[in-house]
Write a protein that holds these residues in place. Structure first.
Motif, PDB file in Angstrom:
ATOM      1  N   ASP A   1      23.304 -29.442 -11.845  1.00 13.02           N
ATOM      2  CA  ASP A   1      22.956 -28.453 -12.977  1.00 13.02           C
ATOM      3  C   ASP A   1      22.853 -26.979 -12.653  1.00 13.02           C
ATOM      4  O   ASP A   1      23.247 -26.709 -13.766  1.00 13.02           O
TER       5      ASP A   1
ATOM      6  N   ALA B   1      23.399 -20.046 -29.763  1.00 12.16           N
ATOM      7  CA  ALA B   1      23.214 -20.273 -28.211  1.00 12.16           C
ATOM      8  C   ALA B   1      21.911 -20.723 -27.395  1.00 12.16           C
ATOM      9  O   ALA B   1      21.646 -21.516 -26.458  1.00 12.16           O
TER      10      ALA B   1
ATOM     11  N   LEU C   1      19.382 -23.188 -28.974  1.00 17.36           N
ATOM     12  CA  LEU C   1      19.837 -24.753 -28.074  1.00 17.36           C
ATOM     13  C   LEU C   1      20.051 -24.170 -26.826  1.00 17.36           C
ATOM     14  O   LEU C   1      18.943 -25.529 -26.421  1.00 17.36           O
ATOM     15  N   ALA C   2      19.487 -23.053 -26.175  1.00 12.01           N
ATOM     16  CA  ALA C   2      19.217 -23.474 -24.481  1.00 12.01           C
ATOM     17  C   ALA C   2      17.937 -23.391 -24.140  1.00 12.01           C
ATOM     18  O   ALA C   2      16.961 -23.485 -23.721  1.00 12.01           O
TER      19      ALA C   2
ATOM     20  N   ALA D   1      16.164 -26.713 -24.841  1.00 12.07           N
ATOM     21  CA  ALA D   1      16.977 -27.699 -23.895  1.00 12.07           C
ATOM     22  C   ALA D   1      15.390 -28.601 -23.727  1.00 12.07           C
ATOM     23  O   ALA D   1      14.392 -28.496 -22.883  1.00 12.07           O
ATOM     24  N   ARG D   2      16.158 -30.645 -23.696  1.00 14.88           N
ATOM     25  CA  ARG D   2      15.201 -31.314 -22.577  1.00 14.88           C
ATOM     26  C   ARG D   2      16.156 -31.648 -22.255  1.00 14.88           C
ATOM     27  O   ARG D   2      15.058 -32.805 -21.224  1.00 14.88           O
TER      28      ARG D   2
ATOM     29  N   PRO E   1      21.369 -30.903 -19.417  1.00 15.00           N
ATOM     30  CA  PRO E   1      23.368 -30.626 -20.338  1.00 15.00           C
ATOM     31  C   PRO E   1      22.692 -30.076 -22.016  1.00 15.00           C
ATOM     32  O   PRO E   1      23.879 -29.110 -21.774  1.00 15.00           O
ATOM     33  N   SER E   2      21.855 -30.147 -21.933  1.00 17.38           N
ATOM     34  CA  SER E   2      21.439 -28.766 -23.266  1.00 17.38           C
ATOM     35  C   SER E   2      21.937 -27.418 -22.786  1.00 17.38           C
ATOM     36  O   SER E   2      22.262 -26.530 -23.874  1.00 17.38           O
ATOM     37  N   LEU E   3      20.894 -27.157 -21.394  1.00 16.86           N
ATOM     38  CA  LEU E   3      20.999 -25.982 -21.354  1.00 16.86           C
ATOM     39  C   LEU E   3      21.884 -25.641 -20.752  1.00 16.86           C
ATOM     40  O   LEU E   3      22.563 -24.583 -20.856  1.00 16.86           O
TER      41      LEU E   3
ATOM     42  N   ALA F   1      24.882 -26.298 -21.975  1.00 16.74           N
ATOM     43  CA  ALA F   1      25.697 -26.089 -23.105  1.00 16.74           C
ATOM     44  C   ALA F   1      25.542 -24.844 -23.544  1.00 16.74           C
ATOM     45  O   ALA F   1      26.348 -23.635 -24.623  1.00 16.74           O
ATOM     46  N   GLY F   2      24.255 -24.602 -24.039  1.00 13.68           N
ATOM     47  CA  GLY F   2      23.023 -23.145 -24.972  1.00 13.68           C
ATOM     48  C   GLY F   2      24.430 -21.797 -23.678  1.00 13.68           C
ATOM     49  O   GLY F   2      24.546 -21.498 -23.918  1.00 13.68           O
TER      50      GLY F   2
ATOM     51  N   ARG G   1      10.555 -20.848 -21.242  1.00 12.64           N
ATOM     52  CA  ARG G   1      11.597 -21.471 -23.320  1.00 12.64           C
ATOM     53  C   ARG G   1      11.629 -19.431 -24.047  1.00 12.64           C
ATOM     54  O   ARG G   1      12.734 -18.907 -24.593  1.00 12.64           O
TER      55      ARG G   1
END
Length: 563
Positions: A75, A117, A120-121, A124-125, A128-130, A132-133, A193
């Motif tokens: 990741d 984006a 979204l980043a 992120a939790r 995958p979400s990070l 994607a961002g 963040r």
């Protein structure tokens, strides 16, 4: 045709691309027209600064992100790689689409995607979400960069052009240097963040400024029918090449040094690294792109990149110089943070303050570059800037050692920054100066792809050089070290090599490896000096390439220039 910009008079008779400030715009009072051009320049500079900073700032926060989100090593690797690969793959198609739909709209759309984006980043939790961002940020960045350069190229002509490129380039150079320092402070003082959250208000201001102040530019003859094979081949080719260049040191250039994973899948050939496969695939895809593009051009069909642009001397030679300079400029940014923290024992904040001299130099060059370009021409300013960069890097190489004061590096870094501020933006000026404004989108996309490939090649070349020279100096220094057991030597060598020197401060934590710390610091100092000299040699190559820029290109003026 160029569309009217809200807040300024409708121009009549302007040629495509908005390059001509026609009589109606000239009727605007001089003070208001100057304010409008400054607002345009600030809007474009902030837009590009956002994407430049996010290309590097995550590196500073990544250790904290890994602990907070529980990221796996795979990741973490893809947090930056995903951004860069999408960015590289879509630059050329994005420049072409911008020529069709209009670069002002495309810039606003790109910033909107980038801001979404970033949200979204930042929220992120998990991995995958990070990721994607970050991938969506790469998409937004690819939309922003060629559009911003195209608008800059078409909105500023005549006397204002040199000053605009100077301020734009200096601001970007300074932002890239300041970004990691600012990101480190945000991460330490607040949360990682926030490095994404700050993009939201800045992006909103850029979108508002783009829609309010920027002129529209497009090619009325362009269409989106550039050939699916050409588009896919170009995107896949550039993505594969950039992946091979930036990840070769990590996964092994031929024999695998670690298992390559993406998602739940692993590389199926354990005896061969994925890097040579990616490099060959990228080269084949680009060959397909070149052949199909030329066939389409000869048959009169639309193409993704008009290869006849390379018949323009400034564009052709300038892209060669940009690739070499992009390769070399990576050197100091890559090795100095390691040296300052692992050898001179500075923390991240103080190391950033030393490197901040580069940003100050770049900003200081801004007010000088415009008048110097108007007086001596962009070619002369590019050559002077690259000469300063070469001299600054060489001076740093002379000063490097295992026990110097870090502040002795500030003067040469400042001089290097002045060179960056002079050369980088005016080199873009030269490359785009004789490109027809209606094709500036694809030209800007090509130029930025060239710079990105040069930087990726710099990662590969200088990363390999640092690993190789560090290994040689480390073996010699450890052999001469006293009080070091065989097991301690083996552990120290593996730790220092595997981290490219970043683990040197941790050697003191174990009695077995503590005696190796002084030897390892000396080895990294010597390796850093070697890599810095290689960087100086590469920058000198860029200087030599710039001597072939056409002398008259910077002084040519379009028939409708306003200066």
């Amino acid at each position: 045709m160029a569309e009217p910009v809200p807040g300024e008079p409708r121009t009549a008779g302007a040629r495509s691309g908005g390059a001509r400030p026609a009589a109606a715009e000239r009727a605007v009072p001089d003070g208001r027209r100057r304010r409008l051009r400054w607002l345009r320049l600030v809007t474009l500079s902030v837009a590009v600064s956002l994407i430049m900073v996010d290309g590097t700032v995550v590196n500073v926060a990544l250790p904290t992100v890994i602990g907070d989100l529980g990221l796996t090593s795979t990741d973490a690797e893809w947090v930056n790689a995903g951004y860069m690969l999408v960015f590289a793959a879509l630059l050329l198609p994005a420049g072409r689409v911008g020529d069709v739909v209009g670069h002002r709209r495309f810039l606003a759309a790109g910033v909107t995607v980038f801001v979404a984006a970033s949200v979204l980043a930042g929220l992120a939790r998990g991995g995958p979400s990070l990721l994607a961002g970050r991938v969506l940020q790469g998409l937004g960045a690819a939309l922003i960069l060629p559009s911003a350069m195209s608008v800059l190229n078409t909105a500023f002509r005549g006397r204002d052009r040199a000053a605009a490129f100077a301020v734009w380039g200096s601001a970007i150079g300074a932002t890239v240097a300041v970004g990691p320092v600012f990101g480190g402070w945000l991460t330490a003082a607040h949360s990682w963040r926030w490095i994404f959250a700050v993009n939201v208000p800045l992006g909103a201001l850029v979108v508002a400024g783009a829609l309010r102040w920027l002129p529209e530019s497009r090619d009325p003859r362009a269409t989106l029918r550039a050939g699916a094979v050409s588009v896919l081949a170009a995107s896949a080719g550039f993505a594969a090449l950039v992946f091979a260049l930036i990840e070769g040191q990590r996964y092994g250039w031929w024999t695998p040094s670690r298992t390559f994973r993406i998602g739940g899948a692993s590389w199926p050939a354990p005896g061969v690294s994925p890097i040579p496969v990616a490099a060959v695939l990228g080269a084949c895809c680009l060959a397909v792109f070149a052949v199909t593009a030329e066939r389409r051009r000869r048959s009169g069909r639309p193409v993704l990149l008009d290869m006849t642009l390379f018949a323009i001397p400034g564009f052709r030679v300038g892209n060669v110089a940009i690739a070499v300079v992009g390769l070399a400029e990576f050197g100091l940014v890559f090795v100095l943070p390691l040296y300052l923290q692992a050898v001179l024992s500075l923390d991240a904040l103080h190391a950033g303050l030393v490197i901040l001299a580069l940003a100050v130099g770049s900003l200081a060059a801004g007010p000088v570059a415009g008048p110097a370009t108007r007086r001596y021409g962009a070619r002369a300013v590019v050559i002077a800037g690259l000469a300063l960069e070469t001299a600054g890097i060489a001076a740093v190489a002379v000063l490097l050692g295992p026990a110097i004061s870090p502040w002795t590096l500030v003067p040469p870094l400042f001089g290097y920054g002045v060179g960056v501020g002079l050369a980088s933006a005016q080199l873009s000026n030269v490359v785009l100066a004789d490109v027809p404004v209606e094709r500036s989108g694809q030209a800007a996309g090509a130029q930025n792809t060239t710079r990105l490939l040069g930087s990726a090649l710099g990662i590969a070349v200088l990363g390999a050089a640092l690993a190789g020279t560090l290994g040689v100096h480390l073996d010699r220094r450890l052999d001469a070290a006293s009080g070091l057991s065989h097991d301690g030597r083996r552990q120290a060598a593996a730790s220092v090599r595997g981290s490219l020197g970043a683990d040197i401060p941790r050697l003191a934590a174990s009695p077995a490896t503590a005696p190796a710390r002084t030897a390892a610091r000396s080895a990294l100092a010597e390796a850093t000096r070697d890599v810095t000299w290689i960087t100086a040699a590469l920058m000198f190559g860029g200087l030599v390439a710039s001597l072939r820029l056409p002398r008259d290109a910077p002084r040519r003026r379009a028939p409708h220039d306003d200066g």
